[in-house]
Design a protein around this motif. Sequence first.
Motif, mmCIF file in Angstrom:
data_model
loop_
_atom_site.group_PDB
_atom_site.id
_atom_site.type_symbol
_atom_site.label_atom_id
_atom_site.label_comp_id
_atom_site.label_asym_id
_atom_site.label_seq_id
_atom_site.Cartn_x
_atom_site.Cartn_y
_atom_site.Cartn_z
ATOM 1 N N THR A 54 1.770 -0.369 -12.721
ATOM 2 C CA THR A 54 0.488 -1.052 -12.586
ATOM 3 C C THR A 54 0.593 -2.483 -13.110
ATOM 4 O O THR A 54 1.484 -2.816 -13.889
ATOM 5 N N GLY A 58 -5.139 -6.107 -14.367
ATOM 6 C CA GLY A 58 -5.857 -5.390 -13.320
ATOM 7 C C GLY A 58 -5.395 -5.787 -11.941
ATOM 8 O O GLY A 58 -4.504 -6.612 -11.754
ATOM 9 N N GLY A 59 -6.010 -5.195 -10.961
ATOM 10 C CA GLY A 59 -5.622 -5.457 -9.576
ATOM 11 C C GLY A 59 -5.305 -4.168 -8.856
ATOM 12 O O GLY A 59 -4.922 -3.168 -9.468
ATOM 13 N N THR A 60 -5.453 -4.197 -7.557
ATOM 14 C CA THR A 60 -5.204 -3.023 -6.736
ATOM 15 C C THR A 60 -3.738 -2.913 -6.380
ATOM 16 O O THR A 60 -3.096 -3.906 -6.045
ATOM 17 N N GLY A 61 -3.193 -1.705 -6.447
ATOM 18 C CA GLY A 61 -1.813 -1.490 -6.028
ATOM 19 C C GLY A 61 -0.828 -1.594 -7.171
ATOM 20 O O GLY A 61 -1.182 -1.845 -8.327
ATOM 21 N N TYR A 116 4.995 -2.932 -1.812
ATOM 22 C CA TYR A 116 3.749 -2.692 -2.554
ATOM 23 C C TYR A 116 2.999 -4.026 -2.697
ATOM 24 O O TYR A 116 2.780 -4.712 -1.727
ATOM 25 N N GLU A 117 2.662 -4.427 -3.936
ATOM 26 C CA GLU A 117 1.975 -5.706 -4.139
ATOM 27 C C GLU A 117 2.947 -6.846 -4.437
ATOM 28 O O GLU A 117 2.530 -7.948 -4.802
#
Length: 245
Positions: A54, A58-61, A116-117
């Motif tokens: 992670t 924060g953040g998605t993905g 992914y990110e």
Amino acid sequence: MIFNVLTLFPEQIDNFLGFSIIGRAQENGLIQLNTVNIRDFTDADDKYRKVDDTMFGGGTGMLMKCEPVYEAYKSIKDEQPDTYTVFVGPKGSVLNQEKVKELASKKSVTIICGHYEGIDSRVLDEIVDEEISIGDYVLTGGELASCVIIDSVSRMIEGVLPNESAYTNESHMNGTLEAPQYTKPQQWHDRKVPEILLSGNTAEIEEYNDIQSLYETLIKRPDMFDKLEITDKKWEKLLAFMRSL
């Protein structure tokens, strides 16, 4: 020339580049392709071979971690200390033919594929010589982009194509698009091959194709056309052709 690709999906690279011209170039020893699975460089005690985690803040993905990418890179760098390292990502300068020719002058290029990110910025800052994008859009990973780079650069390697004219006469090589091309039959659906191309007059055909190339660029890629330096004589011929339409 040696291409190294650091990726989570080596089969995707090998399968795409294993056929046709690029596949034959590998068989003939003109280029060498090494795919390195980043997952092989995860903690040996981790039975899941986890390469991501992670993101801080924060953040998605999920984001790929530094150490597996770094160790995969080191496995290449230790054997090829002069390798030029490229990260394929949307923040990079957009690939063009000038960049292709520049990369073709290297003996070894190592391409890092994110997924992914993306990849932790710290390892990219430490090991990457240049970030390259193949266009202003986002892909699910860097594998397709790396294949595009390898394909375009390989065409510039001596012996990969049958002769130099096979790539020097292509679109983008001199800042213009290629003139329209035709094959048999001479007439198809009431559309005829231009008579001049059947004449056998090499000088006239070259001049015709030159003007057609300028016209194609003007109509389809005005952004490229605006960068061209065109002589008065060519302007006159281009305008004459356009008036004849």
